[in-house]
Design a protein around this motif. Structure first.
Motif, PDB file in Angstrom:
ATOM      1  N   THR A 159      10.240   6.910 -20.522  1.00 54.68           N
ATOM      2  CA  THR A 159       9.747   5.752 -19.778  1.00 54.68           C
ATOM      3  C   THR A 159       9.560   4.531 -20.671  1.00 54.68           C
ATOM      4  OG1 THR A 159       7.499   6.610 -20.072  1.00 54.68           O
ATOM      5  CG2 THR A 159       8.607   7.101 -17.983  1.00 54.68           C
ATOM      6  N   VAL A 160       9.546   4.743 -21.982  1.00 50.18           N
ATOM      7  CA  VAL A 160       9.453   3.626 -22.927  1.00 50.18           C
ATOM      8  C   VAL A 160      10.850   3.071 -23.146  1.00 50.18           C
ATOM      9  CG1 VAL A 160       8.892   2.932 -25.279  1.00 50.18           C
ATOM     10  CG2 VAL A 160       7.385   4.513 -24.046  1.00 50.18           C
ATOM     11  N   ASP A 161      11.040   1.817 -22.824  1.00 51.60           N
ATOM     12  CA  ASP A 161      12.335   1.162 -22.935  1.00 51.60           C
ATOM     13  C   ASP A 161      12.544   0.604 -24.340  1.00 51.60           C
ATOM     14  OD1 ASP A 161      13.875  -1.741 -22.492  1.00 51.60           O
ATOM     15  OD2 ASP A 161      14.673  -0.098 -21.261  1.00 51.60           O
ATOM     16  N   VAL A 162      13.805   0.433 -24.733  1.00 56.71           N
ATOM     17  CA  VAL A 162      14.083  -0.123 -26.062  1.00 56.71           C
ATOM     18  C   VAL A 162      13.495  -1.521 -26.210  1.00 56.71           C
ATOM     19  CG1 VAL A 162      16.152   1.259 -26.521  1.00 56.71           C
ATOM     20  CG2 VAL A 162      16.376  -0.931 -25.312  1.00 56.71           C
ATOM     21  N   GLU A 163      13.417  -2.274 -25.131  1.00 56.00           N
ATOM     22  CA  GLU A 163      12.836  -3.613 -25.219  1.00 56.00           C
ATOM     23  C   GLU A 163      11.328  -3.548 -25.428  1.00 56.00           C
ATOM     24  OE1 GLU A 163      14.032  -6.852 -25.402  1.00 56.00           O
ATOM     25  OE2 GLU A 163      15.769  -5.642 -25.940  1.00 56.00           O
ATOM     26  N   ASP A 164      10.667  -2.538 -24.843  1.00 52.76           N
ATOM     27  CA  ASP A 164       9.233  -2.353 -25.107  1.00 52.76           C
ATOM     28  C   ASP A 164       8.997  -2.097 -26.593  1.00 52.76           C
ATOM     29  OD1 ASP A 164       8.502  -2.576 -22.404  1.00 52.76           O
ATOM     30  OD2 ASP A 164       8.892  -0.438 -22.055  1.00 52.76           O
ATOM     31  N   MET A 165       9.745  -1.147 -27.150  1.00 49.83           N
ATOM     32  CA  MET A 165       9.557  -0.794 -28.553  1.00 49.83           C
ATOM     33  C   MET A 165       9.896  -1.965 -29.468  1.00 49.83           C
ATOM     34  SD  MET A 165       8.508   1.460 -30.665  1.00 49.83           S
ATOM     35  CE  MET A 165       8.482   3.072 -29.845  1.00 49.83           C
ATOM     36  N   ASP A 190      -2.696  -7.979 -29.911  1.00 52.80           N
ATOM     37  CA  ASP A 190      -3.691  -7.336 -29.049  1.00 52.80           C
ATOM     38  C   ASP A 190      -3.039  -6.725 -27.813  1.00 52.80           C
ATOM     39  OD1 ASP A 190      -5.645  -8.118 -30.823  1.00 52.80           O
ATOM     40  OD2 ASP A 190      -6.275  -9.878 -29.652  1.00 52.80           O
ATOM     41  N   THR A 191      -2.110  -7.454 -27.219  1.00 52.19           N
ATOM     42  CA  THR A 191      -1.408  -6.941 -26.038  1.00 52.19           C
ATOM     43  C   THR A 191      -0.594  -5.701 -26.376  1.00 52.19           C
ATOM     44  OG1 THR A 191      -1.296  -9.143 -25.043  1.00 52.19           O
ATOM     45  CG2 THR A 191       0.283  -7.504 -24.250  1.00 52.19           C
ATOM     46  N   SER A 192       0.124  -5.743 -27.492  1.00 48.22           N
ATOM     47  CA  SER A 192       0.957  -4.600 -27.877  1.00 48.22           C
ATOM     48  C   SER A 192       0.113  -3.391 -28.244  1.00 48.22           C
ATOM     49  CB  SER A 192       1.883  -4.996 -29.029  1.00 48.22           C
ATOM     50  OG  SER A 192       2.900  -5.865 -28.564  1.00 48.22           O
ATOM     51  N   GLN A 193      -1.023  -3.610 -28.910  1.00 45.77           N
ATOM     52  CA  GLN A 193      -1.923  -2.488 -29.210  1.00 45.77           C
ATOM     53  C   GLN A 193      -2.330  -1.767 -27.927  1.00 45.77           C
ATOM     54  OE1 GLN A 193      -5.397  -3.690 -31.467  1.00 45.77           O
ATOM     55  NE2 GLN A 193      -4.157  -5.042 -32.740  1.00 45.77           N
ATOM     56  N   LYS A 194      -2.716  -2.529 -26.923  1.00 42.12           N
ATOM     57  CA  LYS A 194      -3.170  -1.927 -25.667  1.00 42.12           C
ATOM     58  C   LYS A 194      -2.039  -1.143 -24.993  1.00 42.12           C
ATOM     59  CE  LYS A 194      -6.679  -5.478 -24.821  1.00 42.12           C
ATOM     60  NZ  LYS A 194      -7.059  -6.670 -23.997  1.00 42.12           N
ATOM     61  N   GLU A 195      -0.839  -1.688 -25.020  1.00 41.84           N
ATOM     62  CA  GLU A 195       0.279  -1.024 -24.369  1.00 41.84           C
ATOM     63  C   GLU A 195       0.655   0.274 -25.093  1.00 41.84           C
ATOM     64  OE1 GLU A 195       3.434  -3.851 -24.016  1.00 41.84           O
ATOM     65  OE2 GLU A 195       2.316  -5.136 -22.629  1.00 41.84           O
ATOM     66  N   VAL A 196       0.662   0.252 -26.421  1.00 43.25           N
ATOM     67  CA  VAL A 196       0.955   1.480 -27.179  1.00 43.25           C
ATOM     68  C   VAL A 196      -0.132   2.517 -26.941  1.00 43.25           C
ATOM     69  CG1 VAL A 196       1.198   2.453 -29.493  1.00 43.25           C
ATOM     70  CG2 VAL A 196       2.340   0.309 -28.930  1.00 43.25           C
ATOM     71  N   LEU A 235       1.675   2.038 -37.214  1.00 37.87           N
ATOM     72  CA  LEU A 235       2.291   1.693 -38.503  1.00 37.87           C
ATOM     73  C   LEU A 235       3.780   2.032 -38.479  1.00 37.87           C
ATOM     74  CD1 LEU A 235       2.127   0.894 -41.539  1.00 37.87           C
ATOM     75  CD2 LEU A 235       1.626   3.309 -42.000  1.00 37.87           C
ATOM     76  N   THR A 236       4.124   3.206 -37.972  1.00 33.52           N
ATOM     77  CA  THR A 236       5.526   3.610 -37.882  1.00 33.52           C
ATOM     78  C   THR A 236       6.306   2.656 -36.988  1.00 33.52           C
ATOM     79  OG1 THR A 236       4.866   5.923 -38.173  1.00 33.52           O
ATOM     80  CG2 THR A 236       7.079   5.518 -37.323  1.00 33.52           C
ATOM     81  N   ILE A 237       5.693   2.247 -35.889  1.00 34.01           N
ATOM     82  CA  ILE A 237       6.343   1.286 -34.996  1.00 34.01           C
ATOM     83  C   ILE A 237       6.568  -0.042 -35.713  1.00 34.01           C
ATOM     84  CG2 ILE A 237       5.977  -0.121 -32.922  1.00 34.01           C
ATOM     85  CD1 ILE A 237       4.567   2.335 -31.691  1.00 34.01           C
ATOM     86  N   SER A 238       5.580  -0.475 -36.492  1.00 32.28           N
ATOM     87  CA  SER A 238       5.700  -1.777 -37.150  1.00 32.28           C
ATOM     88  C   SER A 238       6.817  -1.791 -38.180  1.00 32.28           C
ATOM     89  CB  SER A 238       4.370  -2.167 -37.819  1.00 32.28           C
ATOM     90  OG  SER A 238       4.118  -1.372 -38.960  1.00 32.28           O
ATOM     91  N   GLY A 239       6.962  -0.707 -38.938  1.00 36.18           N
ATOM     92  CA  GLY A 239       7.961  -0.694 -40.005  1.00 36.18           C
ATOM     93  C   GLY A 239       9.219   0.058 -39.672  1.00 36.18           C
ATOM     94  N   GLY A 240       9.184   0.873 -38.602  1.00 36.79           N
ATOM     95  CA  GLY A 240      10.295   1.765 -38.340  1.00 36.79           C
ATOM     96  C   GLY A 240      11.452   1.147 -37.597  1.00 36.79           C
TER      97      GLY A 240
END
Length: 399
Positions: A159-165, A190-196, A235-240
């Motif tokens: 359900t997580v789309d490539v554009e979300d990530m 802040d918005t991205s933290q809440k969504e993750v 962290l993995t999302i930020s750098g991965g």
């Protein structure tokens, strides 16, 4: 932080301009290295470590060049809490050891490599469908590949789309590099933290009962507190995503500008692995790592006081003529493995093997196998951005 030459006897680069560096940091890096290995940059409130020898030494002296800081908090603010990259051992080692098994070369080859290949082929089809008139390697190929690979690595649902990530990663990266404290960037974070966190609210209970090979599952299996798990997933999302995405585009760009070197790779005289390492050195996706001095020290002849905010300029170190012959030249034949493009020491990037496999074993070879006459578009120009993190935003191509 205030650093003056009277206090520390450091050369001062009053001219360093972070906005100019966003367009192209390398001319300023050359000037910084000429001033010395340790240089004060008042415009960004940091002391820069500028050359290869000094950056390498700092990375191998974490007891002095600490990743933990109560003042240098952009990453903590961007992610909402403190991840392993902003901790020192033993806490860092405990959290890092949880994810190492799924990112080691054997696991990458056996578990992730087949998934990477499938993803590359999916987005190759998309790139071809977009067509040579409007195709963009970064937008239509590199970014979605890096995004889908990251979705798989952290075990997020379909359900997580490539554009979300992609958006989450860009927001976290922008926040980590937000040393100028732009409030709009913090709102995005802040918005991205809440969504993750919304995704993790459902995923974590599921993985406790259904463990898999993902990074998130491994973090849970060793019994880390949930707050720590969430921090390191972010962290993995930020750098991965950012670095793999940029390395695909950077390598296409570099080879397109150097057709004779592209032929060396195509003929097999130079391996894709070697081309990848040289591209990381030449256009480093991670430009600077923050550190804080943990105790008064003398470093390369300069006095650094406890609490000093330091920036390790990885990109500058990778262009140091004392470490690399003719460093401003892209040369796939050089031995570039001494570069610090993924950091060094205990904080050497955990995902380097996954990134190299995804790019050098799959993305680039399959791209050129499918579109052998791929070239840069002449009617549309590429765009670059960043110096703390740097890469191509757009790379228009045709064939």
């Amino acid at each position: 932080m205030t650093v003056t030459s009277d206090q520390t006897h450091l050369p001062v680069a009053n001219w360093f301009d972070p906005y100019e560096a966003m367009a192209d940091p390398y001319p300023q890096y050359e000037r910084l290295r000429k001033l010395g290995p340790v240089v004060s940059a008042p415009s960004v409130g940091r002391v820069f470590i500028t050359n290869h020898a000094a950056v390498s030494e700092a990375e191998h002296t974490p007891e002095v060049f600490s990743s933990y800081s109560e003042t240098n908090l952009t990453m903590v603010r961007a992610l909402g809490t403190r991840p392993m990259l902003r901790k020192d051992d033993p806490e860092h080692a405990t959290e890092r050891s949880a994810i190492n098994p799924t990112l080691r070369p054997r696991a990458v080859k056996n578990l992730w490599s087949p998934k990477f290949e499938d993803t590359v082929n999916t987005w190759l089809d998309h790139l071809v469908d977009v067509g040579p008139e409007t195709a963009d390697v970064n937008v239509d190929f590199a970014a979605p590949i890096a995004s889908q690979n990251l979705i798989d690595l952290v075990g997020f649902p379909d359900t997580v789309d490539v554009e979300d990530m992609r958006r989450w990663s860009l927001d976290f990266i922008a926040g980590t590099g937000n040393i100028l404290d732009d409030p709009a960037i913090w709102r995005r974070c802040d918005t991205s933290q809440k969504e993750v966190d919304t995704v993790l609210d459902e995923l974590l209970p599921y993985l406790r009962n259904n463990p898999d090979g993902s990074i998130t599952s491994h973090l849970l299996e060793v019994g880390l507190p949930e707050e720590v798990v969430r921090a390191n997933v972010k962290l993995t999302i930020s750098g991965g995503m950012n670095e793999p995405q940029h390395m695909i585009s950077n390598l296409v760009w570099a080879l397109s500008l150097h057709p004779e070197q592209k032929e060396l790779v195509f003929s097999g005289e130079v391996s894709w692995d070697n081309a990848f390492e040289e591209a990381v050195r030449w256009q480093s996706p991670i430009g600077m790592l923050p550190r804080e001095i943990a105790a008064d020290t003398e470093f390369f002849g300069s006095a650094l006081a406890k609490g000093t905010n330091v920036g390790l300029l990885l990109a500058s170190a990778n262009r140091d003529p004392e470490a690399f012959d003719d460093p401003d030249t892209f040369d796939v034949r050089r031995t570039a493995r001494g570069h610090v493009g993924f950091g060094s020491g205990v904080h050497l990037c955990a995902g380097r093997w996954a990134a190299k496999n995804a790019i050098a074993a799959h993305a680039l070879p399959l791209l050129y196998e499918r579109i052998p006459d791929l070239q840069l578009a002449t009617d549309r120009q590429p765009t670059w951005d960043g110096w703390v993190f740097r890469g191509l935003n757009t790379l228009p191509v045709t064939w």
